[in-house]
Design an enzyme around this catalytic site. Structure first.
Site, short mmCIF file in Angstrom:
data_model
loop_
_atom_site.label_atom_id
_atom_site.label_comp_id
_atom_site.label_asym_id
_atom_site.label_seq_id
_atom_site.Cartn_x
_atom_site.Cartn_y
_atom_site.Cartn_z
N THR A 11 35.02 37.68 35.35
CA THR A 11 34.97 36.24 35.08
C THR A 11 33.93 35.92 34.00
O THR A 11 34.06 34.91 33.31
CB THR A 11 34.64 35.44 36.35
OG1 THR A 11 33.42 35.92 36.92
CG2 THR A 11 35.75 35.55 37.37
N VAL A 55 39.73 40.51 40.41
CA VAL A 55 38.65 40.10 39.52
C VAL A 55 37.32 40.02 40.28
O VAL A 55 37.29 39.83 41.49
CB VAL A 55 38.93 38.74 38.83
CG1 VAL A 55 40.19 38.81 38.01
CG2 VAL A 55 39.00 37.62 39.83
N CYS A 56 36.25 40.19 39.53
CA CYS A 56 34.89 39.98 40.03
C CYS A 56 34.08 39.46 38.83
O CYS A 56 34.65 39.01 37.85
CB CYS A 56 34.31 41.27 40.61
SG CYS A 56 34.01 42.57 39.40
N ALA A 57 32.79 39.53 38.91
CA ALA A 57 31.95 39.00 37.83
C ALA A 57 32.03 39.86 36.57
O ALA A 57 32.12 39.34 35.46
CB ALA A 57 30.51 38.87 38.28
#
Length: 197
Positions: free
Chosen positions: A96, A68-70
């Site tokens: 996220t 995951v990342c932004a």
């Protein structure tokens, strides 16, 4: 028994149903991670991913990896890196940001300080440099080349789906992983069931 590797994108709803069966790796900078991350996520910044490959392989042998990342861009890059090493992993669609928008909880480390998302840091840096180049260009014509260079870099970034400015900004002290934090995440990948702080 090893789970079948996954190489796809999962929606926040799919992840919420499976979160306890996934090893979640957050590839954002430590500052972004501190601003809020998926429950049980371990922080291995994208720049440190290759160093953690042996530990990620150990975790992948026990179950599925979720990266995951932004927004999903850096996690897609991380998934490509892992795929080149023979590791399957899924990315969280919308990152996220989408996870939080849909009302799912984000964990925040105690005492952690929030740092702007990398995309926001890039917008601030690029916009400031373009503006400075234009203002300075009123007095020194050659300064406008700064603005032109940044504009060209942004076009290149969009075409190649990479971001050199983000790579530079990720090296700033507030965006760097402390060795002890990275080692803690790597230890947790090697030791199944270890508590994550």
């Amino acid at each position: 028994m090893t789970a079948t590797p996954i190489t796809s994108a999962l929606t926040p709803d799919q992840v919420a149903r499976r979160i306890d069966t996934l090893t979640v790796i957050d590839v954002r900078t430590p500052g972004e991670y501190a601003s809020g991350h998926l429950p049980q996520a371990l922080n291995i910044p994208l720049d440190d991913l290759r160093a953690a490959l042996p530990d990620l392989k150990a975790a992948a042998d026990r179950g599925d990896l979720l990266i995951v990342c932004a927004s999903g861009n850096r996690s897609a890059q991380a998934c490509a890196t892992l795929a080149a090493e023979g590791l399957g992993a899924a990315t969280l669609t919308g990152g996220t940001t989408e996870w939080a928008r849909l009302g799912y909880a984000l964990d925040r480390p105690e005492g952690g300080r929030a740092v702007w998302a990398m995309e926001r840091q890039v917008r601030l840096a690029a916009g400031s440099m373009v503006l400075a180049g234009l203002l300075a260009g009123r007095r020194w014509g050659g300064a406008r080349w700064v603005s032109a260079g940044i504009a060209g870099g942004l076009v290149f970034s969009a075409v190649t789906n990479t971001c050199g400015m983000a790579q530079v900004l990720s090296r700033l002290p507030h965006n760097r992983a402390r060795a002890c934090d990275l080692n803690t995440a790597r230890d947790a990948l090697r030791a199944p069931g270890a508590p994550v702080e």
